[in-house]
Design a protein around this motif. Sequence first.
Motif, PDB file in Angstrom:
ATOM      1  N   GLN A  50       2.609   3.121 -14.508  1.00 39.49           N
ATOM      2  CA  GLN A  50       3.902   2.474 -14.724  1.00 39.49           C
ATOM      3  C   GLN A  50       4.907   3.117 -13.791  1.00 39.49           C
ATOM      4  O   GLN A  50       5.055   4.340 -13.776  1.00 39.49           O
ATOM      5  CB  GLN A  50       4.357   2.632 -16.166  1.00 39.49           C
ATOM      6  N   TRP A  69       9.330   2.513  -5.628  1.00 41.18           N
ATOM      7  CA  TRP A  69       8.442   1.457  -5.135  1.00 41.18           C
ATOM      8  C   TRP A  69       7.226   2.151  -4.542  1.00 41.18           C
ATOM      9  O   TRP A  69       7.358   3.033  -3.689  1.00 41.18           O
ATOM     10  CB  TRP A  69       9.206   0.660  -4.098  1.00 41.18           C
ATOM     11  N   GLN A  80      -1.934  -2.771  -3.812  1.00 42.70           N
ATOM     12  CA  GLN A  80      -1.026  -3.516  -4.685  1.00 42.70           C
ATOM     13  C   GLN A  80       0.292  -2.762  -4.711  1.00 42.70           C
ATOM     14  O   GLN A  80       0.323  -1.556  -4.938  1.00 42.70           O
ATOM     15  CB  GLN A  80      -1.619  -3.598  -6.089  1.00 42.70           C
ATOM     16  N   GLU A  81       1.398  -3.475  -4.470  1.00 43.02           N
ATOM     17  CA  GLU A  81       2.707  -2.854  -4.521  1.00 43.02           C
ATOM     18  C   GLU A  81       3.324  -3.051  -5.897  1.00 43.02           C
ATOM     19  O   GLU A  81       3.195  -4.118  -6.495  1.00 43.02           O
ATOM     20  CB  GLU A  81       3.624  -3.430  -3.430  1.00 43.02           C
ATOM     21  N   LEU A  82       3.969  -1.988  -6.382  1.00 44.80           N
ATOM     22  CA  LEU A  82       4.616  -2.001  -7.690  1.00 44.80           C
ATOM     23  C   LEU A  82       6.016  -1.428  -7.560  1.00 44.80           C
ATOM     24  O   LEU A  82       6.225  -0.443  -6.851  1.00 44.80           O
ATOM     25  CB  LEU A  82       3.828  -1.149  -8.694  1.00 44.80           C
ATOM     26  N   GLN A 129       7.436  -2.047 -13.399  1.00 43.05           N
ATOM     27  CA  GLN A 129       6.135  -2.716 -13.409  1.00 43.05           C
ATOM     28  C   GLN A 129       5.036  -1.740 -13.817  1.00 43.05           C
ATOM     29  O   GLN A 129       5.128  -0.543 -13.604  1.00 43.05           O
ATOM     30  CB  GLN A 129       5.824  -3.314 -12.044  1.00 43.05           C
ATOM     31  N   ALA A 151       0.532  -1.494 -14.068  1.00 45.02           N
ATOM     32  CA  ALA A 151      -0.743  -2.088 -13.670  1.00 45.02           C
ATOM     33  C   ALA A 151      -1.879  -1.147 -14.044  1.00 45.02           C
ATOM     34  O   ALA A 151      -1.685   0.066 -14.146  1.00 45.02           O
ATOM     35  CB  ALA A 151      -0.768  -2.348 -12.167  1.00 45.02           C
TER      36      ALA A 151
END
Length: 121
Positions: free
Chosen positions: A58, A63, A73-75, A79, A81
């Motif tokens: 999390q 970023w 994968q960008e978060l 966000q 994942a």
Amino acid sequence: MDDLDALARQQLDEARASAHGRSARLFLHDDRLRQTVIALVEGAALDEHNAPPAASLQVLRGWVRLTGAGGGQELMAGQVAMTPRERHGLLALEDSAVLLTAVMEIPAGARPSTLTGTDRR
């Protein structure tokens, strides 16, 4: 109980002061469950490493890009994942703090859920 916002600020301060541009604090360790706040300054990375049996990431601030065989994968802040099950790394695209929640061992016969926000019944 720990204050995640305060931990994120503290770890970012420590990362900025570190020659490696990163800092981490394991703040919850209960049997197989571990939660760690990790901070990285922009451009700093956690090199590719093996994945625990089950984990989520999390983004508390900043970023980041999860890197790995699938391209990445960008978060952004807010966000969450699942972390890749294969070897992966983490790159800070700006000063960032993340919460890593990991289960270090899965009991025999149990399988981590592959659900992603849906409830299968």
